[in-house]
Design a protein around this motif. Structure first.
Motif, PDB file in Angstrom:
ATOM      1  N   THR A  63       1.346  -1.346  -0.061  1.00 25.44           N
ATOM      2  CA  THR A  63       0.107  -0.009  -0.057  1.00 25.44           C
ATOM      3  C   THR A  63       0.644   1.474  -0.147  1.00 25.44           C
ATOM      4  O   THR A  63       0.454   2.765  -0.036  1.00 25.44           O
ATOM      5  N   MET A  64       2.530   1.361   0.544  1.00 24.70           N
ATOM      6  CA  MET A  64       2.707   2.470   0.215  1.00 24.70           C
ATOM      7  C   MET A  64       4.327   2.488  -0.729  1.00 24.70           C
ATOM      8  O   MET A  64       5.075   1.620  -1.896  1.00 24.70           O
ATOM      9  N   SER A  65       4.334   3.475  -1.716  1.00 28.75           N
ATOM     10  CA  SER A  65       5.619   3.808  -2.182  1.00 28.75           C
ATOM     11  C   SER A  65       7.021   2.864  -1.886  1.00 28.75           C
ATOM     12  O   SER A  65       7.361   3.307  -0.083  1.00 28.75           O
ATOM     13  N   LEU A  66       7.779   2.678  -2.043  1.00 27.68           N
ATOM     14  CA  LEU A  66       9.589   2.783  -1.656  1.00 27.68           C
ATOM     15  C   LEU A  66       9.856   4.352  -1.600  1.00 27.68           C
ATOM     16  O   LEU A  66      11.406   3.914  -1.962  1.00 27.68           O
ATOM     17  N   GLU A  67       9.810   5.220  -1.876  1.00 25.43           N
ATOM     18  CA  GLU A  67       9.995   6.957  -1.565  1.00 25.43           C
ATOM     19  C   GLU A  67      10.820   6.649  -0.387  1.00 25.43           C
ATOM     20  O   GLU A  67      10.882   6.768   0.460  1.00 25.43           O
ATOM     21  N   ILE A  78       3.553   7.852   6.085  1.00 28.97           N
ATOM     22  CA  ILE A  78       2.536   8.331   5.904  1.00 28.97           C
ATOM     23  C   ILE A  78       2.570   9.259   4.621  1.00 28.97           C
ATOM     24  O   ILE A  78       1.414  10.118   3.655  1.00 28.97           O
ATOM     25  N   GLU A  79       3.739   9.535   4.256  1.00 25.08           N
ATOM     26  CA  GLU A  79       4.061  10.265   2.993  1.00 25.08           C
ATOM     27  C   GLU A  79       4.329   9.074   2.239  1.00 25.08           C
ATOM     28  O   GLU A  79       3.857   9.394   0.597  1.00 25.08           O
ATOM     29  N   ARG A  80       4.591   8.086   2.636  1.00 26.71           N
ATOM     30  CA  ARG A  80       4.983   6.735   1.546  1.00 26.71           C
ATOM     31  C   ARG A  80       3.035   6.024   1.013  1.00 26.71           C
ATOM     32  O   ARG A  80       3.003   5.550  -0.050  1.00 26.71           O
ATOM     33  N   MET A  81       2.048   6.199   1.165  1.00 22.50           N
ATOM     34  CA  MET A  81       0.902   5.478   1.617  1.00 22.50           C
ATOM     35  C   MET A  81       0.598   6.400  -0.303  1.00 22.50           C
ATOM     36  O   MET A  81       0.634   7.707  -0.016  1.00 22.50           O
ATOM     37  N   THR A  82       0.323   5.290  -1.523  1.00 22.48           N
ATOM     38  CA  THR A  82      -0.070   5.947  -2.204  1.00 22.48           C
ATOM     39  C   THR A  82      -1.857   6.359  -2.476  1.00 22.48           C
ATOM     40  O   THR A  82      -2.938   5.155  -1.420  1.00 22.48           O
TER      41      THR A  82
END
Length: 205
Positions: A63-67, A78-82
């Motif tokens: 559910t999250m990006s790998l940034e 919370i910033e990586r949640m797509t």
């Protein structure tokens, strides 16, 4: 072993098999959306302690990006949640791959949620009793607040479940889980995409 635990395992296998078939189109759609929306693996795999603390690999849709930041560290959850991930989490579709964990006997439909391995050394002896039961996709703590309650409250619910496990209680949790998913109740705490890290319970003198 309680007679119900044998029945519980049989029911887990039966319904997990049925649900994998029924939800396969939904899982295929989730797979495609995750692949199109961000780079990285489709499944999130992580070591978690199961019954008696035995380690297994839990499966979820990512559910999250790998940034990462300039230092190479992953950005806050919370910033990586797509956008796709947010929908999958709110609808609980991200949990569907755990049906495979259920079939393998690593998880049950109902039981204390499997948490991070690093938390094992942080539990009090009473909190550690949550591992006396097979971990579940949903549980007593999840239908009584999920991420909106404190860790200490979660563990009290988990241990209470261990002491009161029964068919009637499991059925009650299943019905409440369905209700919570439909109304999206208790999905996240007000300020976090996920729960804060558990660092142990402070015991006052």
């Amino acid at each position: 072993m309680k007679p119900y635990l044998i029945i519980k395992r049989i029911l887990d296998c039966f319904f997990a098999s049925i649900l994998i078939i029924i939800t396969s189109p939904l899982m295929l759609a989730a797979l495609i959306l995750i692949k199109l929306s961000s780079t990285g693996p489709i499944l999130f795999r992580q070591k978690r302690p199961g019954k008696h603390g035995e380690i297994f690999i839990v499966l979820k849709f990512r559910t999250m990006s790998l940034e990462r930041d300039a230092a190479g560290d992953l950005l806050p959850d919370i910033e990586r949640m797509t956008r796709v991930g947010s929908f999958l989490r709110k609808s609980s579709i991200d949990e569907l791959p755990q049906l495979i964990n259920v079939l393998k006997g690593e998880m049950s439909f109902i039981g204390p949620r499997p948490l991070l391995v690093q938390y094992l050394e942080c539990y009090t002896p009473e909190q550690a009793r949550r591992h006396e039961a097979t971990p579940g996709i949903s549980g007593w703590a999840q239908v009584n607040g999920r991420n909106a309650i404190s860790w200490e409250e979660k563990f009290k619910y988990d241990v209470w479940y261990v002491d009161h496990i029964s068919f009637v209680l499991d059925l009650k949790i299943i019905l409440k889980t369905i209700k919570n998913v439909l109304i999206r109740d208790g999905i996240n705490s007000s300020q976090n995409a996920t729960m804060p890290v558990f660092k142990g319970t402070r015991i006052e003198n």
